[in-house]
Design an enzyme around this catalytic site. Sequence first.
Site, PDB file in Angstrom:
ATOM      1  N   GLY B 138       0.827  -1.191  -0.217  1.00 59.94           N
ATOM      2  CA  GLY B 138       0.020  -0.039  -0.074  1.00 59.94           C
ATOM      3  C   GLY B 138       0.903   1.315  -0.169  1.00 59.94           C
ATOM      4  N   TYR B 171      -3.472   2.344 -11.338  1.00 63.54           N
ATOM      5  CA  TYR B 171      -3.988   4.234 -11.337  1.00 63.54           C
ATOM      6  C   TYR B 171      -5.561   4.232 -11.498  1.00 63.54           C
ATOM      7  CZ  TYR B 171       0.982   5.197 -11.994  1.00 63.54           C
ATOM      8  OH  TYR B 171       2.290   5.274 -11.764  1.00 63.54           O
TER       9      TYR B 171
END
Lengths: 250, 196
Positions: B138, B171
Site C-alpha cells: 500500500g 492507477y
Amino acid sequence: MPNYCTVVLPTALKLYPPIVSLDCRCQVFYSLQFPLNLNFRLRRGSRNQKVSQLKAGFWESIRSGILKNNTTQVIEPPTTTEEEEDPLSEEFVLVERTLPDDTVEKIIFSSGGNVDVYDLQALCDKVGWPRRPLTKLAAALRNSYMVATLHSVKKSAGEEGNDQKKLIGMARATSDHAFNATIWDVIVDPSYQGQGLGRALIEKLIRALLQRDIGNISLFADSKVVEFYQNLGFEPDPEGIKGMFWYPKY
Amino acid sequence: MLLHNQISIALRTPLVPIKSTPKYNPKNAAVFAQQRNPPPPATNFSISDETLSSRGFTLHRTMDNLDLDHLNTVFVAVGFPRRDTGKIRVALEHTDALLWVEYEKTKRIVAFARATGDGVFNAIIWDVIVDPSFQGIGLGKAVMERLITALLEKGITNIVLYSEPRVMGFYRPMGFVADPDGIRGMVYSRKQKKKK
C-alpha cells in the site's frame, strides 16, 4: 470542450498544402534588422529579449511549410554560430508580406514569453476555448518553462510608427528543467491557420527543448490533431504507454 | 484537508450536456473510477499517516534529507535508467510537489512520486516508484493519494500521468482514466520524424 484539452486546435486547421494568396507578394525574411517596439502588459521576469538571426538549418525545416511555390522570394541567411543564440529567448521574423491594401505584415516568432494576458484571452475566445481567470493565466505563463508566441505586426503604407501588433499564436511547455517537458495550450488564430505557422511554432519549441538537453517531450492531443503532431515527430502511446487523466470532466 | 469540490474551478461554458452521476460510495470505488465525481478527500486515505508511522515508515514532502543516490538505486531496482544525480537534483528543484516514504529501520527511501506543471491548471505525475521489497503493502497508493491531494489543494484540477500498460490497473482504481474523450498521450521521438 473539455477544460483539460491542452492542445486543441479548431477544426478549421489545415496544414498542407499551405495557402499562399496569389494577391500578396510574399517575402521571407531571415534576419531581424531593427528592434521591435512591442508593448506588453505582462513581462516574464527573468527572460531577456534578444534579437538574433535565424540559422539556415531551422529555416529549411519550416520553409517547406510556408512556401507553396517559387513565386515567393527566399533570402538565404548569413551563417550564425550556435553560441550566439540563446534558444530560450529568441525573436525573429517568420514571414513578411505585402497585403492587397499595401500594408506590410510581418509574422514574428518569439520564445521570450512576453504575452499580454488580455490578448491571450481574446485569442482563446476566438478558438472557442472556455474562459480561465486572468490571474491564473498569468501565473501559468510565469510558471511555464518556455512560452513561444507568434505576433502579426502590420505597418500601413506611408505611415510612420503606426504598427498594429496582434497575438496570433502561442504554445507553452512546462518542465522540470532536466528530464521531461510537456507542451500545453497550442493555439493559432483561425485566420492565420493553414500557413504552417502552428508547425513552425512547435518545431521551434521542440528544438529549443532539445538544445536544453530535455530528452522527453510529451503532450496530450485531442483526437482531431493527433495526426498534426504525428507529422511533427510525436508518437501516440509509445510502447503502449498511455496518457491517463484523474477524474476527467467530460 | 480541503474538500475537492470546495476548490473553486474556473467558470466554464458547458459545451457538452452535463450528465448526472450517482453519489460516491466507497464500496464500489473501482467501478466509481469510471464515473466522473472525485472521491471525498484526504481524511479517507487508504492508510492513515498514523498507521504508516506505526509500521515504521516516515512520510516526507520535501527534498530535505533525500539521499539522491539511494533514490537512484530504487529507480534502477524498478527498471528505470540510472540518472545523473545532479540532473535529478535540478529536476526535483523544479517540481511542484513531491512525496517520499522512508523506512525508519534502514533510513532509506522506499517509495517516491513527484509532479510537475504550471502550478495552476495542469500537473503531470512522474517517477512513481516503490522499492520492490516493499511493494504490495500500500505504499504506492499512500504516496499517490497524498500527492493528488496536495495538487488539489493548490487548485490544480487537471492531473495527468503516463502509465505503462502493466500498471494501468494500479492507477485506474484511484480514478485515472486512459484516453478520455479520445485524447492521446504523445511523446516526441527523434527516430521517426516524418516530414510532409
